[in-house]
Design a protein around this motif. Structure first.
Motif, PDB file in Angstrom:
ATOM      1  N   TRP A 115       2.460   2.085  -3.235  1.00 47.26           N
ATOM      2  CA  TRP A 115       1.350   2.512  -4.387  1.00 47.26           C
ATOM      3  C   TRP A 115       1.035   3.937  -3.975  1.00 47.26           C
ATOM      4  O   TRP A 115       0.742   4.777  -4.925  1.00 47.26           O
ATOM      5  N   SER A 116       0.748   4.142  -2.727  1.00 49.28           N
ATOM      6  CA  SER A 116       0.289   5.717  -2.478  1.00 49.28           C
ATOM      7  C   SER A 116       1.285   6.765  -2.792  1.00 49.28           C
ATOM      8  O   SER A 116       1.089   7.517  -3.372  1.00 49.28           O
TER       9      SER A 116
ATOM     10  N   VAL B 141      -8.895   4.214  -2.898  1.00 46.77           N
ATOM     11  CA  VAL B 141      -7.573   4.724  -3.479  1.00 46.77           C
ATOM     12  C   VAL B 141      -7.627   6.166  -2.367  1.00 46.77           C
ATOM     13  O   VAL B 141      -6.414   6.508  -1.709  1.00 46.77           O
TER      14      VAL B 141
ATOM     15  N   LEU C 106       0.801  -1.148   0.008  1.00 43.98           N
ATOM     16  CA  LEU C 106      -0.167   0.040  -0.016  1.00 43.98           C
ATOM     17  C   LEU C 106       0.843   1.077   0.192  1.00 43.98           C
ATOM     18  O   LEU C 106       0.420   2.187  -0.687  1.00 43.98           O
TER      19      LEU C 106
ATOM     20  N   PHE D 298      -2.649  -1.045  -8.125  1.00 46.16           N
ATOM     21  CA  PHE D 298      -3.527  -0.751  -7.131  1.00 46.16           C
ATOM     22  C   PHE D 298      -4.953  -0.933  -7.230  1.00 46.16           C
ATOM     23  O   PHE D 298      -5.823  -1.691  -6.723  1.00 46.16           O
TER      24      PHE D 298
ATOM     25  N   TYR E  64      -5.618  -4.593  -7.870  1.00 44.15           N
ATOM     26  CA  TYR E  64      -5.726  -5.377  -6.565  1.00 44.15           C
ATOM     27  C   TYR E  64      -7.077  -5.290  -5.740  1.00 44.15           C
ATOM     28  O   TYR E  64      -7.628  -6.125  -5.286  1.00 44.15           O
TER      29      TYR E  64
END
Length: 400
Positions: free
Chosen positions: A166-167, A236, A163, A193, A196
């Motif tokens: 990705w962020s 997201v 995570l 992301f 997933y």
């Protein structure tokens, strides 16, 4: 020094430049990005609430009709994800999304999370103290919100390491004039992301659990539900917006406390000041320095006429140091009571996750104040090169 968001010295200390902007040219055109900078609190606050400005113009016109170049085709996966969340859309789509998400992401739900947030914070801090310290950002500030949002969403523990990258990758797109590499990184992160989350959402639709993805998959209002794209975009947004801000308030906040040892001692002596201290930490060294808006029709801001099709850059960091609103604004005061900072925004896009961010920050600082009363800095930190989402590379401390 001039307003120069690519200059490390400016990123490290933009506040003298902000003061000069507020005093001499509070609304100014900035040629390198083609934006109008807005520096005063009253103008930033008003612009955030003015429906003649918005985060996106695509509900009104195409890029070409609005006088803007079309986005490169390779960016499509990034914009598909982000524009499916509520941050980058306008009414009526925004109104509908916020209503639906608010039914699942309630203040009661956030308050019920407090004991779990407290346990996560204390576990992280206890381990940090046992090791004698280290990088406060990597070992406490980053894992806390990732763990909390991952548990909220229902992301399995084995996948949570995915995570943060990705962020961080996606948020690079929000910097000013991002490099081509940063753009491709953001697109790749968004694609991975989203893929997933689509898989996880499908699993939760078939086998609902006690988590936010399950709740979002089932939320309904008069027959209206979230589409799969909207569910993914919402998840997201919850991670990116909540995570990046909380990490940077924690890092920037401790750096502020170390630079003001009298205020740190005051907070340690009186933990009841924690509520006002958290608000002051967000005001004093704002994690989101700039927030942009498009102009839908000709407007006048601070006496300056700005045409339709322009972009305004609202300087949150400057607004939060405006002496017209904050007495002695460059003074760091953990007991500052009247503190109408705009770090969470204002108007229809006011941060939906503000209550959760406040809980996370309060529990994080509380745990460190209690378990590490001798916490001290061991080396001066360096700021990341990013200006819009502004934070430290690391914060090396000792707990002994």
């Amino acid at each position: 020094m001039l307003f120069d968001p690519w200059n490390p010295e400016f990123v490290a200390h933009p506040y003298d430049v902000y003061r000069e902007l507020r005093d001499t040219e509070p609304v100014r055109y900035f040629e390198p990005t083609g934006q109008w900078l807005v520096a005063r609190h009253k103008d930033v606050n008003a612009a955030l609430r003015d429906r003649r400005l918005g985060r996106s113009y695509l509900h009104l016109a195409t890029h070409e009709e609005f006088g803007r170049p079309a986005e490169p085709e390779f960016q499509e996966p990034f914009w598909r994800v982000t524009r499916a969340g509520m941050l980058d859309v306008e009414p009526p789509v925004h109104t509908r999304l916020r209503r639906l998400v608010s039914k699942a992401f309630t203040p009661r739900m956030v308050e019920e999370l407090r004991p779990r947030v407290r346990r996560v914070a204390r576990d992280l801090v206890d381990g940090f103290v046992e090791r004698g310290g280290g990088d406060l950002i990597a070992e406490v500030a980053e894992p806390l919100p990732v763990t909390v949002i991952a548990e909220m969403l229902g992301v399995p523990e084995a996948d949570r390491h995915l995570l943060r990258p990705w962020s961080a990758g996606m948020c690079g797109m929000y910097e000013l004039n991002p490099s081509l590499d940063a753009q491709h990184t953001a697109v790749r992160a968004a694609s991975e992301f989203a893929a997933y989350l689509r898989e996880l959402a499908a699993l939760r639709r078939a086998h609902p659990g006690d988590d936010l993805i399950s709740a979002l998959a089932q939320v309904a209002d008069g027959g209206d539900t979230l589409t799969e794209d909207e569910l993914v975009g919402t998840c997201v947004l919850l991670l990116n917006a909540g995570h990046e801000a909380t990490v940077n308030v924690t890092g920037n906040g401790w750096w502020s406390l170390f630079r003001h040892p009298g205020e740190l001692a005051r907070l340690r002596a009186d933990p009841s000041l924690l509520t006002t201290a958290v608000e002051e930490l967000m005001r004093f060294d704002t994690p989101l320095q700039m927030f942009e808006r498009w102009v839908f029709e000709d407007v006048t801001i601070g006496g300056v006429d700005i045409p339709k099709g322009a972009e305004v850059a609202l300087l949150f960091g400057s607004a939060n140091r405006d002496p017209e609103v904050f007495p002695d604004p460059d003074r760091f005061d953990v007991a500052r009571a009247d503190n109408p900072h705009i770090s969470f925004g204002a108007g229809i896009h006011f941060c939906l996750g503000a209550p959760l961010a406040r809980v996370e920050l309060a529990e994080s600082f509380r745990a460190l104040l209690e378990a590490a009363p001798a916490l001290r800095l061991v080396e001066e930190p360096v700021w990341k090169p990013n200006y819009v989402i502004r934070g430290l590379e690391s914060l090396m401390v000792s707990t002994g």
